[in-house]
Design a protein around this motif. Structure first.
Motif, PDB file in Angstrom:
ATOM      1  N   HIS A 274     -16.850  84.144  43.787  1.00 51.80           N
ATOM      2  CA  HIS A 274     -18.445  84.670  44.330  1.00 51.80           C
ATOM      3  C   HIS A 274     -18.363  86.126  44.029  1.00 51.80           C
ATOM      4  CE1 HIS A 274     -21.754  84.559  46.365  1.00 51.80           C
ATOM      5  NE2 HIS A 274     -21.221  85.588  47.208  1.00 51.80           N
ATOM      6  N   LYS A 275     -17.252  86.966  44.072  1.00 52.63           N
ATOM      7  CA  LYS A 275     -17.451  88.425  43.674  1.00 52.63           C
ATOM      8  C   LYS A 275     -17.516  88.667  42.412  1.00 52.63           C
ATOM      9  CE  LYS A 275     -14.466  92.566  43.904  1.00 52.63           C
ATOM     10  NZ  LYS A 275     -14.557  92.874  42.381  1.00 52.63           N
ATOM     11  N   HIS A 276     -17.037  87.963  41.525  1.00 52.56           N
ATOM     12  CA  HIS A 276     -17.254  87.969  39.987  1.00 52.56           C
ATOM     13  C   HIS A 276     -18.402  87.033  39.555  1.00 52.56           C
ATOM     14  CE1 HIS A 276     -13.711  90.652  39.350  1.00 52.56           C
ATOM     15  NE2 HIS A 276     -13.214  90.048  40.011  1.00 52.56           N
ATOM     16  N   ASN A 277     -18.957  86.509  40.197  1.00 49.91           N
ATOM     17  CA  ASN A 277     -20.110  85.541  39.939  1.00 49.91           C
ATOM     18  C   ASN A 277     -19.691  84.407  38.851  1.00 49.91           C
ATOM     19  OD1 ASN A 277     -22.835  84.973  40.395  1.00 49.91           O
ATOM     20  ND2 ASN A 277     -23.646  86.185  38.732  1.00 49.91           N
ATOM     21  N   ASN A 278     -18.642  83.931  39.275  1.00 48.42           N
ATOM     22  CA  ASN A 278     -18.108  82.828  38.448  1.00 48.42           C
ATOM     23  C   ASN A 278     -18.360  81.599  39.117  1.00 48.42           C
ATOM     24  OD1 ASN A 278     -17.288  84.643  36.232  1.00 48.42           O
ATOM     25  ND2 ASN A 278     -15.261  84.990  37.161  1.00 48.42           N
ATOM     26  N   HIS A 279     -19.038  81.388  40.107  1.00 45.66           N
ATOM     27  CA  HIS A 279     -19.106  80.077  40.892  1.00 45.66           C
ATOM     28  C   HIS A 279     -20.129  79.309  40.287  1.00 45.66           C
ATOM     29  CE1 HIS A 279     -21.861  82.952  42.735  1.00 45.66           C
ATOM     30  NE2 HIS A 279     -22.346  81.674  43.412  1.00 45.66           N
ATOM     31  N   VAL A 280     -19.906  77.911  40.669  1.00 45.20           N
ATOM     32  CA  VAL A 280     -21.034  77.203  40.134  1.00 45.20           C
ATOM     33  C   VAL A 280     -22.037  77.034  41.335  1.00 45.20           C
ATOM     34  CG1 VAL A 280     -21.657  74.846  39.473  1.00 45.20           C
ATOM     35  CG2 VAL A 280     -19.657  75.984  38.902  1.00 45.20           C
ATOM     36  N   SER A 281     -23.292  77.287  40.703  1.00 48.36           N
ATOM     37  CA  SER A 281     -24.342  77.259  42.046  1.00 48.36           C
ATOM     38  C   SER A 281     -25.529  76.460  41.602  1.00 48.36           C
ATOM     39  CB  SER A 281     -24.607  78.628  42.426  1.00 48.36           C
ATOM     40  OG  SER A 281     -25.360  79.282  41.341  1.00 48.36           O
TER      41      SER A 281
ATOM     42  N   PHE B  94      -8.949  80.636  49.053  1.00 48.90           N
ATOM     43  CA  PHE B  94      -8.567  82.293  48.384  1.00 48.90           C
ATOM     44  C   PHE B  94      -9.533  82.301  47.336  1.00 48.90           C
ATOM     45  CE2 PHE B  94      -4.373  82.755  50.720  1.00 48.90           C
ATOM     46  CZ  PHE B  94      -4.907  82.958  52.076  1.00 48.90           C
ATOM     47  N   ALA B  95      -9.466  81.650  46.338  1.00 49.57           N
ATOM     48  CA  ALA B  95     -10.099  81.863  45.163  1.00 49.57           C
ATOM     49  C   ALA B  95     -11.664  81.903  45.281  1.00 49.57           C
ATOM     50  CB  ALA B  95      -9.755  80.837  44.192  1.00 49.57           C
TER      51      ALA B  95
ATOM     52  N   PHE C 123      -9.882  93.748  48.971  1.00 46.13           N
ATOM     53  CA  PHE C 123      -9.212  92.666  49.621  1.00 46.13           C
ATOM     54  C   PHE C 123      -9.429  91.258  48.722  1.00 46.13           C
ATOM     55  CE2 PHE C 123      -9.175  88.836  52.507  1.00 46.13           C
ATOM     56  CZ  PHE C 123      -7.977  89.262  52.998  1.00 46.13           C
ATOM     57  N   ASN C 124     -10.640  90.737  48.488  1.00 51.38           N
ATOM     58  CA  ASN C 124     -11.010  89.643  47.608  1.00 51.38           C
ATOM     59  C   ASN C 124     -10.169  89.493  46.273  1.00 51.38           C
ATOM     60  OD1 ASN C 124     -12.438  88.477  49.759  1.00 51.38           O
ATOM     61  ND2 ASN C 124     -14.429  89.389  48.945  1.00 51.38           N
TER      62      ASN C 124
ATOM     63  N   LYS D 183      -7.546  91.194  45.427  1.00 51.06           N
ATOM     64  CA  LYS D 183      -6.122  91.036  45.436  1.00 51.06           C
ATOM     65  C   LYS D 183      -5.857  89.726  45.931  1.00 51.06           C
ATOM     66  CE  LYS D 183      -4.742  95.801  46.337  1.00 51.06           C
ATOM     67  NZ  LYS D 183      -4.185  96.907  47.005  1.00 51.06           N
ATOM     68  N   PHE D 184      -6.581  89.090  46.916  1.00 50.13           N
ATOM     69  CA  PHE D 184      -6.067  87.696  47.124  1.00 50.13           C
ATOM     70  C   PHE D 184      -6.435  86.939  46.182  1.00 50.13           C
ATOM     71  CE2 PHE D 184      -5.075  88.738  51.729  1.00 50.13           C
ATOM     72  CZ  PHE D 184      -4.405  87.744  51.990  1.00 50.13           C
ATOM     73  N   GLY D 185      -7.508  86.980  45.393  1.00 49.53           N
ATOM     74  CA  GLY D 185      -7.896  86.310  44.359  1.00 49.53           C
ATOM     75  C   GLY D 185      -6.847  86.056  43.160  1.00 49.53           C
ATOM     76  N   PHE D 186      -6.379  87.293  42.876  1.00 49.27           N
ATOM     77  CA  PHE D 186      -5.150  87.409  41.881  1.00 49.27           C
ATOM     78  C   PHE D 186      -3.847  86.649  42.474  1.00 49.27           C
ATOM     79  CE2 PHE D 186      -1.371  89.626  40.529  1.00 49.27           C
ATOM     80  CZ  PHE D 186      -1.381  89.422  39.193  1.00 49.27           C
ATOM     81  N   TYR D 187      -3.505  86.808  43.757  1.00 54.57           N
ATOM     82  CA  TYR D 187      -2.445  86.042  44.123  1.00 54.57           C
ATOM     83  C   TYR D 187      -2.731  84.502  44.348  1.00 54.57           C
ATOM     84  CZ  TYR D 187      -0.306  90.625  44.924  1.00 54.57           C
ATOM     85  OH  TYR D 187       0.099  91.759  44.867  1.00 54.57           O
ATOM     86  N   ALA D 188      -3.936  84.344  44.698  1.00 55.41           N
ATOM     87  CA  ALA D 188      -4.219  82.673  44.998  1.00 55.41           C
ATOM     88  C   ALA D 188      -4.107  82.116  43.534  1.00 55.41           C
ATOM     89  CB  ALA D 188      -5.614  82.739  45.372  1.00 55.41           C
ATOM     90  N   SER D 189      -4.166  82.938  42.393  1.00 60.04           N
ATOM     91  CA  SER D 189      -4.267  82.143  41.089  1.00 60.04           C
ATOM     92  C   SER D 189      -2.744  81.571  40.799  1.00 60.04           C
ATOM     93  CB  SER D 189      -4.588  82.923  39.906  1.00 60.04           C
ATOM     94  OG  SER D 189      -3.673  84.064  39.974  1.00 60.04           O
ATOM     95  N   TYR D 190      -1.562  82.218  41.476  1.00 56.13           N
ATOM     96  CA  TYR D 190      -0.329  81.727  41.473  1.00 56.13           C
ATOM     97  C   TYR D 190      -0.064  80.450  42.242  1.00 56.13           C
ATOM     98  CZ  TYR D 190       0.434  85.779  38.721  1.00 56.13           C
ATOM     99  OH  TYR D 190       0.430  86.749  37.653  1.00 56.13           O
ATOM    100  N   LEU D 191      -0.965  80.376  43.257  1.00 48.95           N
ATOM    101  CA  LEU D 191      -0.615  79.147  43.947  1.00 48.95           C
ATOM    102  C   LEU D 191      -0.715  77.731  43.068  1.00 48.95           C
ATOM    103  CD1 LEU D 191      -2.582  79.680  47.302  1.00 48.95           C
ATOM    104  CD2 LEU D 191      -0.053  79.546  47.083  1.00 48.95           C
TER     105      LEU D 191
END
Length: 89
Positions: free
Chosen positions: A67-74, A61-62, A11-12, A14-22
């Motif tokens: 977070h799933k791909h560990n690309n967030h800034v923490s 959405f992104a 789910f994350n 697919k929604f991350g992929f579609y959120a990139s088009y926003l």
């Protein structure tokens, strides 16, 4: 449990992929607003709100995708000082 985990990850993903088009309608609205403001001196009343809403949805959405791909800034100021077991908890 792993079935639920895989479902959430899918789910994350697919929604991350579609959120990139926003970003595309967001860019279009911002360019339109800048054009109307500086070319015709007629700013719109709806463009700012639409950019805030589009960015908010895009961010929400992104966030799960990042977070799933560990690309967030923490910032791990406290977590870095803990041993391995309390980090997991």
């Amino acid at each position: 449990m792993f079935k639920i985990d895989r479902a959430i990850d899918t789910f994350n993903e697919k929604f991350g992929f579609y959120a990139s088009y926003l970003v595309l309608p967001l860019i279009i609205v911002v360019v339109f607003e800048v054009f109307m403001r500086y070319a015709f001196n007629a700013p719109t009343s709806w463009a700012f709100e639409l950019t805030v809403f589009l960015y908010g949805v895009h961010f929400s959405f992104a966030l799960a995708y990042a977070h799933k791909h560990n690309n967030h800034v923490s910032i791990d100021v406290f977590e870095a000082r803990l041993p391995a077991k309390p980090r997991v908890i």
